[in-house]
Structures are given as structure tokens and as C-alpha cells.
Design a protein around this motif. Structure first.
Motif, PDB file in Angstrom:
ATOM      1  N   LEU A  97      -7.216  44.469  25.383  1.00 16.30           N
ATOM      2  CA  LEU A  97      -7.380  45.607  24.463  1.00 16.30           C
ATOM      3  C   LEU A  97      -6.036  45.553  23.762  1.00 16.30           C
ATOM      4  O   LEU A  97      -5.843  46.062  22.397  1.00 16.30           O
ATOM      5  N   HIS A  98      -4.979  44.999  24.316  1.00 12.88           N
ATOM      6  CA  HIS A  98      -3.615  45.060  23.685  1.00 12.88           C
ATOM      7  C   HIS A  98      -3.347  43.662  23.125  1.00 12.88           C
ATOM      8  O   HIS A  98      -2.095  43.333  22.831  1.00 12.88           O
ATOM      9  N   GLY A  99      -4.263  43.018  22.872  1.00 10.76           N
ATOM     10  CA  GLY A  99      -4.162  41.584  21.993  1.00 10.76           C
ATOM     11  C   GLY A  99      -3.724  40.648  22.778  1.00 10.76           C
ATOM     12  O   GLY A  99      -3.296  39.409  22.350  1.00 10.76           O
ATOM     13  N   GLY A 100      -3.668  40.604  24.290  1.00 12.67           N
ATOM     14  CA  GLY A 100      -3.298  39.432  25.004  1.00 12.67           C
ATOM     15  C   GLY A 100      -4.495  38.531  25.356  1.00 12.67           C
ATOM     16  O   GLY A 100      -5.350  38.763  25.308  1.00 12.67           O
ATOM     17  N   PHE A 113      -0.275  36.556  28.166  1.00 13.44           N
ATOM     18  CA  PHE A 113       0.356  35.907  27.052  1.00 13.44           C
ATOM     19  C   PHE A 113      -0.025  36.676  25.690  1.00 13.44           C
ATOM     20  O   PHE A 113      -1.050  36.849  25.460  1.00 13.44           O
ATOM     21  N   TRP A 114       0.917  37.014  25.106  1.00 13.93           N
ATOM     22  CA  TRP A 114       0.746  37.548  23.562  1.00 13.93           C
ATOM     23  C   TRP A 114       1.554  36.517  22.664  1.00 13.93           C
ATOM     24  O   TRP A 114       2.584  36.663  22.567  1.00 13.93           O
ATOM     25  N   ARG A 128       3.349  44.912  22.051  1.00 13.61           N
ATOM     26  CA  ARG A 128       1.682  44.711  22.445  1.00 13.61           C
ATOM     27  C   ARG A 128       1.792  44.636  24.237  1.00 13.61           C
ATOM     28  O   ARG A 128       1.152  45.276  24.900  1.00 13.61           O
ATOM     29  N   ALA A 129       2.697  43.714  24.566  1.00  7.50           N
ATOM     30  CA  ALA A 129       2.854  43.271  26.038  1.00  7.50           C
ATOM     31  C   ALA A 129       3.260  44.733  26.881  1.00  7.50           C
ATOM     32  O   ALA A 129       2.805  45.024  28.077  1.00  7.50           O
ATOM     33  N   ALA A 133       1.573  46.944  29.437  1.00  3.97           N
ATOM     34  CA  ALA A 133       2.213  47.260  30.942  1.00  3.97           C
ATOM     35  C   ALA A 133       2.212  48.776  31.289  1.00  3.97           C
ATOM     36  O   ALA A 133       2.084  49.145  32.251  1.00  3.97           O
ATOM     37  N   LEU A 134       2.622  49.625  30.092  1.00  7.58           N
ATOM     38  CA  LEU A 134       2.525  51.369  30.293  1.00  7.58           C
ATOM     39  C   LEU A 134       1.161  51.629  30.615  1.00  7.58           C
ATOM     40  O   LEU A 134       0.831  52.566  31.518  1.00  7.58           O
ATOM     41  N   THR A 135       0.240  51.118  30.011  1.00  8.61           N
ATOM     42  CA  THR A 135      -1.545  51.404  30.035  1.00  8.61           C
ATOM     43  C   THR A 135      -1.663  51.034  31.606  1.00  8.61           C
ATOM     44  O   THR A 135      -2.374  51.785  32.182  1.00  8.61           O
TER      45      THR A 135
END
Length: 182
Positions: A97-100, A113-114, A128-129, A133-135
Motif C-alpha cells: 500500500l505504501h509503494g514498496g 524495498f522502495w 514511503r518506507a 513503518a509507522l503504519t
């Protein structure tokens, strides 16, 4: 025509890249699935490419102790298996969801990996990474009523140049290895 056998499914190389990537996405990183979809011949030699981006390593704190506690009963082990499945599924969803992309998994550790197209976009990959991590910390720390184990997750993030290599080859088995010193 090349036929790949994966997870009990035959996939012909003349099908679209999208179809193959979709089929393999539950089992492989996006990078590996796209690579397999684009290949017309089996890999015969190790190869490496260079990338720029952010990486995130996650690890469940006290993983061994959690597993050892679950061995006390069949029910505890089954509950742990179910909880791990939910945890791992949610972690992968958050990364995507965060593009990784989840490059490798070793036990309870995930290496994601992003990519960044260039130095100017590296800060966006790091952002984004960090959001992922926060999510992960916010969502996976929440314990619902049917989850018996709350997995404390340690997370590290780094950024910079990365070598992504496909190594091995013994009996056609290749491993993705990512290395760098960001």
C-alpha cells in the motif's frame, strides 16, 4: 515456448506479463514476478543489477520465545499459526500500500524495498518506507479480541545504493540477495 511450473500451476511464457505477475504475486516479490514474466529462457548465470532506494527490515521481538511458548499445546500452536498468518498478511499489505516490495522473508524477518529513480527522488522513497513503518507499528500493535499474541515489531530503515543479485543456480534454484551500505 517456455513453460514455468510454479505453485502447481503451469504458466506459459506467451501469456501476458500482467497475468503472470498477478498469478505469482501471492508467492513472490513484485521484482521477481516481473522478472520471471519477462524472461524467455531459464537463468543460467548469476546476475546483478544496481538500484537506488530505501530499504526496511522488520523483525518480531522475542520470536523464538513466542514459538516455544506455543509448543505447550496443539491449540496454542494453532492459534499462533493463525496469528502469524494475519500478521504476515497485514505486513505485506502495508508494504504494498505504501509503494514498496517485499524482496525476501527469512523466518519472521521481512526485507522490503522502495525504489527511487534518482537521487532527487530518494527522499520520497524514504518517506514511503517511514510511513509504512509507522503504519506497521500502529496497526500491528493493535490486538483484536480473536488475536492471542501481540507481536512487538522492530523496524530499521536505510537508504542509498543497493545491489540486487540473483545467485545460486544449483539444480536451477536461484535466490534473490540484496546488499548495500546505505
Amino acid at each position: 515456448m517456455t513453460i514455468l511450473l510454479f505453485a502447481g500451476a503451469k504458466v506459459s511464457s506467451d501469456r501476458t506479463d500482467t497475468r503472470m505477475s498477478s498469478l505469482l504475486s501471492s508467492y513472490l516479490s513484485q521484482l521477481v514476478a516481473e522478472r520471471l514474466a519477462s524472461r524467455t529462457a531459464p537463468q543460467r548465470e548469476p546476475e546483478a543489477s544496481y538500484a537506488l532506494g530505501a530499504v526496511m527490515l522488520t523483525d518480531i521481538a522475542s520470536f523464538t520465545a513466542v514459538v516455544e511458548r506455543s509448543l505447550e499445546s496443539r491449540e496454542a500452536f494453532e492459534n499462533l499459526t493463525r496469528d502469524f498468518d494475519r500478521y504476515f498478511t497485514r505486513l505485506v499489505e502495508i508494504v504494498y500500500l505504501h509503494g514498496g516490495d517485499v524482496l525476501t522473508v527469512a523466518g519472521d524477518a521481512f526485507f522490503s524495498f522502495w525504489p527511487a529513480a534518482d537521487e532527487a527522488r530518494l527522499s520520497e522513497a524514504v518517506r514511503r518506507a517511514a510511513q509504512a513503518a509507522l503504519t506497521i507499528q500502529e496497526n500491528l500493535a493493535l490486538q483484536s479480541a480473536d488475536v492471542r499474541e501481540n507481536f512487538a515489531t522492530r523496524i530499521g530503515i536505510a537508504a542509498g545504493p543497493l545491489t540486487i543479485a540473483f545467485v545460486g543456480g544449483l539444480e536451477g534454484h536461484w535466490e534473490l540477495v540484496a546488499a548495500g551500505s546505505p
